[in-house]
Enzyme design. Structure first.
Site, PDB file in Angstrom:
ATOM      1  N   ASN A   1       0.818  -1.037   0.174  1.00 21.60           N
ATOM      2  CA  ASN A   1       0.194  -0.086   0.298  1.00 21.60           C
ATOM      3  C   ASN A   1       0.741   1.174   0.431  1.00 21.60           C
ATOM      4  O   ASN A   1       0.704   2.943  -0.267  1.00 21.60           O
ATOM      5  CB  ASN A   1      -0.846  -0.312   1.386  1.00 21.60           C
ATOM      6  CG  ASN A   1      -0.371   0.056   2.366  1.00 21.60           C
ATOM      7  OD1 ASN A   1       1.414   0.465   3.249  1.00 21.60           O
ATOM      8  ND2 ASN A   1      -0.861   0.348   3.781  1.00 21.60           N
TER       9      ASN A   1
ATOM     10  N   THR B   1       4.856   2.817   3.742  1.00 25.90           N
ATOM     11  CA  THR B   1       6.222   2.691   4.000  1.00 25.90           C
ATOM     12  C   THR B   1       7.965   2.668   2.934  1.00 25.90           C
ATOM     13  O   THR B   1       8.871   3.253   2.976  1.00 25.90           O
ATOM     14  CB  THR B   1       7.190   2.427   5.349  1.00 25.90           C
ATOM     15  OG1 THR B   1       7.053   0.697   5.019  1.00 25.90           O
ATOM     16  CG2 THR B   1       6.414   3.066   6.075  1.00 25.90           C
TER      17      THR B   1
ATOM     18  N   TYR C   1       3.664  -2.224  18.232  1.00 23.83           N
ATOM     19  CA  TYR C   1       4.494  -3.057  17.386  1.00 23.83           C
ATOM     20  C   TYR C   1       4.998  -4.900  17.504  1.00 23.83           C
ATOM     21  O   TYR C   1       4.971  -6.020  16.899  1.00 23.83           O
ATOM     22  CB  TYR C   1       5.756  -2.344  16.699  1.00 23.83           C
ATOM     23  CG  TYR C   1       6.736  -2.759  15.821  1.00 23.83           C
ATOM     24  CD1 TYR C   1       6.051  -3.414  14.495  1.00 23.83           C
ATOM     25  CD2 TYR C   1       8.126  -3.540  16.034  1.00 23.83           C
ATOM     26  CE1 TYR C   1       7.047  -3.521  12.948  1.00 23.83           C
ATOM     27  CE2 TYR C   1       9.147  -4.051  14.768  1.00 23.83           C
ATOM     28  CZ  TYR C   1       8.732  -4.532  13.778  1.00 23.83           C
ATOM     29  OH  TYR C   1       9.544  -4.742  12.684  1.00 23.83           O
TER      30      TYR C   1
HETATM   31  P1  NAD Z   1       9.348  -1.435   4.882  1.00 21.59           P
HETATM   32  O1  NAD Z   1       8.968  -0.102   5.236  1.00 21.59           O
HETATM   33  O2  NAD Z   1      10.813  -0.692   4.512  1.00 21.59           O
HETATM   34  O3  NAD Z   1       8.448  -2.273   4.408  1.00 21.59           O
HETATM   35  C1  NAD Z   1       7.719  -2.270   4.696  1.00 21.59           C
HETATM   36  C2  NAD Z   1       6.207  -2.475   3.649  1.00 21.59           C
HETATM   37  O4  NAD Z   1       5.439  -2.994   3.944  1.00 21.59           O
HETATM   38  C3  NAD Z   1       7.157  -0.977   2.826  1.00 21.59           C
HETATM   39  O5  NAD Z   1       6.340  -1.350   2.041  1.00 21.59           O
HETATM   40  C4  NAD Z   1       4.868  -0.673   3.312  1.00 21.59           C
HETATM   41  O6  NAD Z   1       4.482   0.173   2.362  1.00 21.59           O
HETATM   42  C5  NAD Z   1       4.178  -2.168   3.120  1.00 21.59           C
HETATM   43  N1  NAD Z   1       3.076  -1.866   4.012  1.00 21.59           N
HETATM   44  C6  NAD Z   1       3.300  -1.649   5.404  1.00 21.59           C
HETATM   45  N2  NAD Z   1       2.080  -1.246   5.977  1.00 21.59           N
HETATM   46  C7  NAD Z   1       1.309  -2.120   5.119  1.00 21.59           C
HETATM   47  C8  NAD Z   1      -0.419  -2.334   5.315  1.00 21.59           C
HETATM   48  N3  NAD Z   1      -1.458  -2.305   5.529  1.00 21.59           N
HETATM   49  N4  NAD Z   1      -0.428  -3.050   3.070  1.00 21.59           N
HETATM   50  C9  NAD Z   1       0.408  -3.315   2.499  1.00 21.59           C
HETATM   51  N5  NAD Z   1       1.464  -3.422   2.464  1.00 21.59           N
HETATM   52  C10 NAD Z   1       2.095  -2.477   3.969  1.00 21.59           C
HETATM   53  O7  NAD Z   1      10.652  -2.317   6.193  1.00 21.59           O
HETATM   54  P2  NAD Z   1      11.696  -3.358   6.232  1.00 21.59           P
HETATM   55  O8  NAD Z   1      12.620  -2.843   6.453  1.00 21.59           O
HETATM   56  O9  NAD Z   1      11.970  -3.722   4.423  1.00 21.59           O
HETATM   57  O10 NAD Z   1      10.650  -4.426   7.365  1.00 21.59           O
HETATM   58  C11 NAD Z   1      10.182  -5.153   6.181  1.00 21.59           C
HETATM   59  C12 NAD Z   1       9.517  -6.663   6.813  1.00 21.59           C
HETATM   60  O11 NAD Z   1      10.373  -6.501   7.870  1.00 21.59           O
HETATM   61  C13 NAD Z   1       8.362  -5.964   8.158  1.00 21.59           C
HETATM   62  O12 NAD Z   1       7.591  -6.956   8.122  1.00 21.59           O
HETATM   63  C14 NAD Z   1       9.656  -6.170   9.425  1.00 21.59           C
HETATM   64  O13 NAD Z   1       8.490  -5.721  10.614  1.00 21.59           O
HETATM   65  C15 NAD Z   1      10.801  -6.824   9.200  1.00 21.59           C
HETATM   66  N6  NAD Z   1      11.520  -6.387   9.944  1.00 21.59           N
HETATM   67  C16 NAD Z   1      12.294  -5.350   9.269  1.00 21.59           C
HETATM   68  C17 NAD Z   1      13.416  -5.697   9.881  1.00 21.59           C
HETATM   69  C18 NAD Z   1      14.577  -4.306  10.080  1.00 21.59           C
HETATM   70  O14 NAD Z   1      15.486  -3.934  10.742  1.00 21.59           O
HETATM   71  N7  NAD Z   1      14.857  -4.274   8.601  1.00 21.59           N
HETATM   72  C19 NAD Z   1      13.429  -5.824  11.538  1.00 21.59           C
HETATM   73  C20 NAD Z   1      12.866  -6.427  12.299  1.00 21.59           C
HETATM   74  C21 NAD Z   1      11.465  -7.368  11.466  1.00 21.59           C
END
Ligand code: NAD
Ligand code: UDP
Length: 320
Positions: free
Chosen positions: A32, A35, A143
Protein backbone atom coordinates in the site's frame (compact mmCIF):
# COMPACT_ATOMS: atom_id res chain seq x y z
CA UNK A 1 6.92 -20.88 -8.26
CA UNK A 2 4.33 -18.12 -8.03
CA UNK A 3 5.23 -16.00 -5.00
CA UNK A 4 3.18 -13.28 -3.30
CA UNK A 5 5.44 -10.76 -1.56
CA UNK A 6 3.30 -8.57 0.69
CA UNK A 7 5.31 -5.45 1.52
CA UNK A 8 7.35 -6.02 -1.64
CA UNK A 9 7.91 -2.30 -2.32
CA UNK A 10 9.65 -1.87 1.03
CA UNK A 11 13.34 -1.98 1.81
CA UNK A 12 13.68 -5.74 2.36
CA UNK A 13 10.72 -6.59 0.11
CA UNK A 14 12.28 -4.84 -2.91
CA UNK A 15 15.46 -6.91 -2.54
CA UNK A 16 13.41 -10.09 -2.07
CA UNK A 17 11.35 -9.45 -5.24
CA UNK A 18 14.49 -8.86 -7.31
CA UNK A 19 16.21 -11.99 -5.99
CA UNK A 20 13.11 -14.13 -6.64
CA UNK A 21 12.93 -12.91 -10.25
CA UNK A 22 16.64 -13.62 -10.72
CA UNK A 23 16.01 -17.17 -9.54
CA UNK A 24 13.28 -17.58 -12.16
CA UNK A 25 10.15 -17.24 -10.02
CA UNK A 26 6.97 -15.33 -10.78
CA UNK A 27 6.43 -12.46 -8.32
CA UNK A 28 3.29 -10.64 -7.29
CA UNK A 29 4.24 -7.66 -5.15
CA UNK A 30 1.45 -6.28 -2.98
CA UNK A 31 1.98 -3.03 -1.10
CA UNK A 32 0.00 0.00 0.00
CA UNK A 33 3.14 2.20 -0.16
CA UNK A 34 2.71 3.30 3.47
CA UNK A 35 6.47 3.20 4.04
CA UNK A 36 7.59 1.62 0.77
CA UNK A 37 8.38 3.38 -2.48
CA UNK A 38 7.89 2.57 -6.14
CA UNK A 39 11.59 3.41 -6.64
CA UNK A 40 12.35 0.13 -4.83
CA UNK A 41 10.77 -1.84 -7.66
CA UNK A 42 11.40 0.47 -10.65
CA UNK A 43 14.15 -1.77 -12.11
CA UNK A 44 11.88 -4.84 -12.14
CA UNK A 45 8.54 -3.17 -12.89
CA UNK A 46 8.61 -4.17 -16.57
CA UNK A 47 9.89 -7.72 -15.95
CA UNK A 48 7.40 -10.15 -17.60
CA UNK A 49 7.23 -12.29 -14.44
CA UNK A 50 6.55 -9.33 -12.14
CA UNK A 51 3.29 -7.63 -11.24
CA UNK A 52 2.39 -4.98 -8.70
CA UNK A 53 -0.88 -4.69 -6.76
CA UNK A 54 -1.38 -1.48 -4.78
CA UNK A 55 -3.57 -2.61 -1.89
CA UNK A 56 -3.68 -2.90 1.86
CA UNK A 57 -2.55 -6.32 3.10
CA UNK A 58 -5.81 -6.72 5.01
CA UNK A 59 -7.63 -6.64 1.64
CA UNK A 60 -5.29 -8.92 -0.32
CA UNK A 61 -7.20 -10.58 -3.17
CA UNK A 62 -7.31 -14.40 -3.00
CA UNK A 63 -4.79 -15.02 -5.79
CA UNK A 64 -3.50 -18.46 -6.73
CA UNK A 65 0.06 -18.67 -5.42
CA UNK A 66 2.53 -21.30 -4.17
CA UNK A 67 4.30 -19.21 -1.53
CA UNK A 68 3.24 -16.20 0.55
CA UNK A 69 5.81 -13.95 2.24
CA UNK A 70 4.29 -11.52 4.75
CA UNK A 71 6.64 -8.53 5.00
CA UNK A 72 3.89 -5.90 4.99
CA UNK A 73 4.35 -3.86 8.15
CA UNK A 74 5.99 -0.60 9.08
CA UNK A 75 9.30 -1.38 10.78
CA UNK A 76 10.63 2.04 11.74
CA UNK A 77 9.84 3.05 15.35
CA UNK A 78 9.38 6.65 14.14
CA UNK A 79 6.68 5.54 11.71
CA UNK A 80 4.92 2.89 13.76
CA UNK A 81 4.65 5.15 16.78
CA UNK A 82 2.94 7.72 14.52
CA UNK A 83 0.65 5.05 12.95
CA UNK A 84 0.07 2.50 15.72
CA UNK A 85 -3.37 1.24 14.67
CA UNK A 86 -2.36 0.68 11.04
CA UNK A 87 0.71 -1.16 12.29
CA UNK A 88 -1.35 -3.40 14.55
CA UNK A 89 -3.80 -4.18 11.76
CA UNK A 90 -1.06 -5.04 9.25
CA UNK A 91 0.34 -7.67 11.63
CA UNK A 92 -2.95 -8.97 13.01
CA UNK A 93 -5.73 -8.69 10.39
CA UNK A 94 -3.05 -8.73 7.66
CA UNK A 95 -1.59 -11.99 8.96
CA UNK A 96 -5.08 -13.45 9.25
CA UNK A 97 -5.83 -12.54 5.64
CA UNK A 98 -2.59 -13.94 4.24
CA UNK A 99 -2.67 -17.11 6.34
CA UNK A 100 -6.25 -17.73 5.20
CA UNK A 101 -5.25 -17.16 1.58
CA UNK A 102 -2.24 -19.51 1.86
CA UNK A 103 -4.30 -22.21 3.60
CA UNK A 104 -7.03 -21.91 0.98
CA UNK A 105 -4.54 -22.20 -1.92
CA UNK A 106 -2.33 -24.85 -0.30
CA UNK A 107 0.55 -22.37 -0.38
CA UNK A 108 3.45 -22.17 2.06
CA UNK A 109 3.45 -19.14 4.39
CA UNK A 110 6.32 -17.23 5.98
CA UNK A 111 5.66 -14.51 8.54
CA UNK A 112 8.33 -11.82 8.93
CA UNK A 113 8.45 -11.31 12.66
CA UNK A 114 11.08 -9.40 14.58
CA UNK A 115 13.64 -9.45 17.36
CA UNK A 116 11.22 -7.02 19.05
CA UNK A 117 9.19 -10.02 20.21
CA UNK A 118 12.00 -10.45 22.77
CA UNK A 119 11.37 -6.89 24.02
CA UNK A 120 14.11 -5.65 26.36
CA UNK A 121 15.63 -9.12 26.66
CA UNK A 122 16.60 -10.67 29.97
CA UNK A 123 18.46 -13.45 28.13
CA UNK A 124 21.48 -12.66 26.04
CA UNK A 125 22.05 -13.55 23.24
CA UNK A 126 18.47 -14.34 22.31
CA UNK A 127 17.60 -17.90 21.32
CA UNK A 128 14.34 -18.74 19.56
CA UNK A 129 13.18 -20.54 22.72
CA UNK A 130 13.17 -17.28 24.73
CA UNK A 131 9.65 -15.88 25.32
CA UNK A 132 10.70 -12.27 25.73
CA UNK A 133 10.22 -9.32 28.06
CA UNK A 134 7.72 -7.00 26.39
CA UNK A 135 5.74 -4.08 27.78
CA UNK A 136 2.20 -4.76 26.49
CA UNK A 137 1.02 -1.16 26.81
CA UNK A 138 4.11 0.93 26.02
CA UNK A 139 4.86 3.11 22.97
CA UNK A 140 6.46 0.16 21.12
CA UNK A 141 3.70 -2.31 21.96
CA UNK A 142 1.75 -1.61 18.74
CA UNK A 143 4.66 -3.22 16.90
CA UNK A 144 5.97 -5.77 19.40
CA UNK A 145 2.62 -7.11 20.49
CA UNK A 146 1.09 -7.20 17.00
CA UNK A 147 4.11 -9.19 15.79
CA UNK A 148 3.59 -11.56 18.72
CA UNK A 149 -0.08 -11.83 17.76
CA UNK A 150 0.97 -12.45 14.13
CA UNK A 151 3.20 -15.30 15.29
CA UNK A 152 0.34 -16.83 17.29
CA UNK A 153 -2.02 -16.45 14.31
CA UNK A 154 0.50 -18.13 12.02
CA UNK A 155 0.85 -21.12 14.33
CA UNK A 156 -2.91 -21.41 14.99
CA UNK A 157 -3.45 -21.61 11.22
CA UNK A 158 -0.99 -24.49 11.18
CA UNK A 159 -2.79 -26.26 13.99
CA UNK A 160 -6.36 -25.64 12.84
CA UNK A 161 -6.04 -25.48 9.04
CA UNK A 162 -2.89 -27.51 8.31
CA UNK A 163 -1.05 -24.47 6.95
CA UNK A 164 2.61 -25.08 6.05
CA UNK A 165 4.20 -22.11 7.81
CA UNK A 166 7.41 -20.78 9.33
CA UNK A 167 8.30 -17.67 11.29
CA UNK A 168 11.47 -15.65 10.79
CA UNK A 169 12.49 -13.21 13.53
CA UNK A 170 14.49 -10.54 11.76
CA UNK A 171 17.12 -8.58 13.72
CA UNK A 172 18.14 -5.05 12.68
CA UNK A 173 18.84 -5.13 8.97
CA UNK A 174 20.22 -2.27 6.88
CA UNK A 175 21.45 -1.49 3.39
CA UNK A 176 20.69 0.28 0.13
CA UNK A 177 17.04 1.14 -0.57
CA UNK A 178 16.20 2.09 3.00
CA UNK A 179 14.37 5.40 2.95
CA UNK A 180 16.72 8.18 4.09
CA UNK A 181 13.97 9.72 6.26
CA UNK A 182 12.95 6.32 7.67
CA UNK A 183 14.12 7.26 11.18
CA UNK A 184 15.99 4.02 11.85
CA UNK A 185 19.51 4.41 13.09
CA UNK A 186 21.55 3.57 9.98
CA UNK A 187 19.82 5.99 7.57
CA UNK A 188 19.63 8.60 10.36
CA UNK A 189 23.40 8.41 10.99
CA UNK A 190 24.34 8.28 7.31
CA UNK A 191 21.96 11.13 6.42
CA UNK A 192 23.57 13.30 9.10
CA UNK A 193 27.12 12.36 8.11
CA UNK A 194 26.47 13.18 4.44
CA UNK A 195 24.82 16.49 5.38
CA UNK A 196 27.85 17.45 7.48
CA UNK A 197 25.77 17.36 10.67
CA UNK A 198 26.44 15.61 14.01
CA UNK A 199 25.08 12.07 14.29
CA UNK A 200 21.92 11.95 16.47
CA UNK A 201 22.42 9.45 19.32
CA UNK A 202 19.44 8.70 21.59
CA UNK A 203 20.29 8.21 25.27
CA UNK A 204 23.91 7.51 26.25
CA UNK A 205 24.60 5.48 23.09
CA UNK A 206 25.65 2.43 25.13
CA UNK A 207 22.61 0.42 24.04
CA UNK A 208 23.54 -2.30 21.55
CA UNK A 209 22.21 -3.70 18.31
CA UNK A 210 23.52 -6.40 15.96
CA UNK A 211 23.27 -5.22 12.39
CA UNK A 212 22.79 -7.48 9.39
CA UNK A 213 23.47 -6.43 5.80
CA UNK A 214 20.46 -6.91 3.56
CA UNK A 215 21.97 -9.41 1.09
CA UNK A 216 22.76 -11.80 3.97
CA UNK A 217 19.24 -11.40 5.31
CA UNK A 218 17.58 -12.10 1.95
CA UNK A 219 19.68 -15.23 1.47
CA UNK A 220 18.56 -16.53 4.88
CA UNK A 221 14.91 -15.60 4.37
CA UNK A 222 14.75 -17.47 1.07
CA UNK A 223 16.46 -20.56 2.53
CA UNK A 224 13.60 -20.78 5.02
CA UNK A 225 10.91 -19.80 2.50
CA UNK A 226 11.76 -22.60 0.05
CA UNK A 227 12.19 -25.26 2.74
CA UNK A 228 8.80 -26.97 2.92
CA UNK A 229 10.19 -29.18 5.70
CA UNK A 230 10.65 -26.11 7.91
CA UNK A 231 6.91 -26.17 8.63
CA UNK A 232 6.29 -25.17 12.27
CA UNK A 233 9.81 -23.81 12.81
CA UNK A 234 10.95 -20.41 14.06
CA UNK A 235 14.30 -18.91 13.07
CA UNK A 236 16.34 -15.92 14.19
CA UNK A 237 17.79 -14.13 11.15
CA UNK A 238 20.53 -11.62 11.82
CA UNK A 239 24.20 -10.92 12.31
CA UNK A 240 25.50 -11.67 15.83
CA UNK A 241 28.17 -8.94 15.62
CA UNK A 242 26.96 -6.64 18.42
CA UNK A 243 27.89 -2.94 18.68
CA UNK A 244 26.92 0.01 20.85
CA UNK A 245 25.29 2.94 19.08
CA UNK A 246 28.43 4.96 19.84
CA UNK A 247 30.52 2.33 18.05
CA UNK A 248 28.06 2.38 15.19
CA UNK A 249 28.33 6.18 14.97
CA UNK A 250 32.12 5.88 14.68
CA UNK A 251 31.79 3.17 12.01
CA UNK A 252 29.36 5.31 9.98
CA UNK A 253 31.68 8.33 10.25
CA UNK A 254 34.57 6.19 9.00
CA UNK A 255 32.49 4.79 6.13
CA UNK A 256 31.38 8.28 5.13
CA UNK A 257 34.89 9.70 5.54
CA UNK A 258 33.51 12.55 7.64
CA UNK A 259 33.95 13.41 11.30
CA UNK A 260 30.92 15.52 12.16
CA UNK A 261 30.65 14.55 15.82
CA UNK A 262 27.67 13.37 17.83
CA UNK A 263 24.66 15.09 19.31
CA UNK A 264 22.95 13.35 22.23
CA UNK A 265 19.23 13.53 22.92
CA UNK A 266 16.80 11.86 25.31
CA UNK A 267 16.58 8.06 25.26
CA UNK A 268 13.49 6.63 23.55
CA UNK A 269 10.95 5.09 25.96
CA UNK A 270 11.28 1.30 26.35
CA UNK A 271 14.30 1.26 24.03
CA UNK A 272 15.78 -2.26 24.36
CA UNK A 273 19.21 -2.00 25.99
CA UNK A 274 20.83 -4.86 24.06
CA UNK A 275 20.11 -7.26 21.30
CA UNK A 276 22.05 -10.08 19.66
CA UNK A 277 20.69 -13.11 17.83
CA UNK A 278 21.74 -16.64 18.54
CA UNK A 279 21.80 -18.02 14.98
CA UNK A 280 22.78 -21.62 15.80
CA UNK A 281 19.52 -22.93 14.31
CA UNK A 282 20.17 -21.32 10.93
CA UNK A 283 23.81 -22.43 11.00
CA UNK A 284 22.97 -26.04 11.85
CA UNK A 285 20.06 -26.45 9.44
CA UNK A 286 21.36 -24.56 6.40
CA UNK A 287 25.03 -23.84 7.07
CA UNK A 288 24.03 -20.18 6.76
CA UNK A 289 25.85 -17.32 8.37
CA UNK A 290 26.23 -13.67 7.44
CA UNK A 291 29.25 -12.84 5.28
CA UNK A 292 29.13 -9.04 4.92
CA UNK A 293 30.96 -7.24 7.74
CA UNK A 294 29.78 -3.97 9.24
CA UNK A 295 32.46 -1.73 7.65
CA UNK A 296 31.84 -3.20 4.20
CA UNK A 297 28.04 -3.06 4.49
CA UNK A 298 28.10 0.53 5.75
CA UNK A 299 30.41 1.58 2.91
CA UNK A 300 27.99 0.12 0.35
CA UNK A 301 25.06 1.84 2.07
CA UNK A 302 26.87 5.19 2.25
CA UNK A 303 27.69 4.89 -1.49
CA UNK A 304 24.03 4.25 -2.24
CA UNK A 305 22.82 7.28 -0.29
CA UNK A 306 25.49 9.60 -1.66
CA UNK A 307 24.74 8.51 -5.27
CA UNK A 308 21.07 9.18 -4.57
CA UNK A 309 21.86 12.66 -3.22
CA UNK A 310 23.99 13.46 -6.30
CA UNK A 311 21.21 12.27 -8.63
CA UNK A 312 18.78 14.60 -6.84
CA UNK A 313 21.16 17.56 -7.23
CA UNK A 314 21.57 16.74 -10.94
CA UNK A 315 17.78 16.54 -11.48
CA UNK A 316 17.22 19.81 -9.58
CA UNK A 317 19.88 21.67 -11.57
CA UNK A 318 18.47 20.32 -14.88
CA UNK A 319 15.01 21.58 -13.87
CA UNK A 320 16.36 25.05 -12.88
P1 NAD B 1 9.74 -1.14 5.14
O1 NAD B 1 8.93 -0.16 5.89
O2 NAD B 1 10.77 -0.61 4.20
O3 NAD B 1 8.83 -2.16 4.34
C1 NAD B 1 7.54 -2.53 4.73
C2 NAD B 1 6.64 -2.51 3.51
O4 NAD B 1 5.32 -2.91 3.91
C3 NAD B 1 6.52 -1.12 2.89
O5 NAD B 1 6.67 -1.18 1.50
C4 NAD B 1 5.12 -0.67 3.28
O6 NAD B 1 4.56 0.24 2.34
C5 NAD B 1 4.39 -2.01 3.32
N1 NAD B 1 3.19 -1.97 4.16
C6 NAD B 1 3.10 -1.51 5.43
N2 NAD B 1 1.82 -1.63 5.88
C7 NAD B 1 1.12 -2.21 4.86
C8 NAD B 1 -0.24 -2.60 4.71
N3 NAD B 1 -1.14 -2.41 5.68
N4 NAD B 1 -0.61 -3.14 3.52
C9 NAD B 1 0.29 -3.32 2.52
N5 NAD B 1 1.59 -2.97 2.61
C10 NAD B 1 2.00 -2.43 3.77
O7 NAD B 1 10.43 -2.08 6.24
P2 NAD B 1 11.45 -3.29 6.07
O8 NAD B 1 12.64 -2.98 6.88
O9 NAD B 1 11.62 -3.64 4.64
O10 NAD B 1 10.65 -4.45 6.83
C11 NAD B 1 9.98 -5.49 6.13
C12 NAD B 1 9.41 -6.50 7.12
O11 NAD B 1 10.47 -7.04 7.92
C13 NAD B 1 8.41 -5.89 8.11
O12 NAD B 1 7.41 -6.83 8.37
C14 NAD B 1 9.25 -5.68 9.36
O13 NAD B 1 8.45 -5.70 10.52
C15 NAD B 1 10.22 -6.85 9.29
N6 NAD B 1 11.45 -6.56 10.01
C16 NAD B 1 12.40 -5.71 9.49
C17 NAD B 1 13.54 -5.43 10.22
C18 NAD B 1 14.63 -4.54 9.71
O14 NAD B 1 15.59 -4.29 10.45
N7 NAD B 1 14.61 -4.05 8.49
C19 NAD B 1 13.71 -6.00 11.50
C20 NAD B 1 12.70 -6.81 12.00
C21 NAD B 1 11.58 -7.11 11.24
N1 UDP C 1 18.78 5.49 17.51
C1 UDP C 1 19.61 6.59 17.66
N2 UDP C 1 19.45 7.65 16.80
C2 UDP C 1 18.52 7.64 15.79
C3 UDP C 1 17.70 6.49 15.64
C4 UDP C 1 17.85 5.43 16.53
O1 UDP C 1 20.47 6.63 18.55
O2 UDP C 1 18.43 8.63 15.06
C5 UDP C 1 18.98 4.33 18.43
C6 UDP C 1 17.67 3.83 19.06
O3 UDP C 1 17.43 4.52 20.27
C7 UDP C 1 17.99 2.36 19.27
C8 UDP C 1 18.95 2.02 18.13
O4 UDP C 1 19.46 3.26 17.66
O5 UDP C 1 18.65 2.19 20.49
C9 UDP C 1 18.27 1.29 16.98
O6 UDP C 1 17.12 2.05 16.62
P1 UDP C 1 16.26 1.73 15.31
O7 UDP C 1 15.15 2.71 15.30
O8 UDP C 1 17.14 1.67 14.11
O9 UDP C 1 15.73 0.24 15.52
P2 UDP C 1 15.13 -0.55 16.77
O10 UDP C 1 16.09 -1.63 17.02
O11 UDP C 1 14.99 0.36 17.94
O12 UDP C 1 13.82 -1.03 16.28
Amino acid sequence: MRVLVAGGAGFIGGHVCRELLERGHEVICLDNLATGQLANIDEIESHPAFSFVREDVTRTPFLSVDLVLHLASPASPLYYKAHPIDTMLANSAGTHRLAALAADRGARFVFASTSEVYGDPLEHPQQESYWGNVNPVGPRSCYDESKRFGEAMTFEYRRTHGLNASIVRIFNTYGPRMAIDDGRVVPAFIGAALAGEPLPVFGDGLQTRSLCYVSDLVEALLLVAFDGNANGRVFNLGNPHEVTMLELARAVSDAAGSQTGIVFSEAAADDPSRRRPDITRMQERYGWQPIVGLADGLRQTVDYFSDLAQDRVAVASEAA
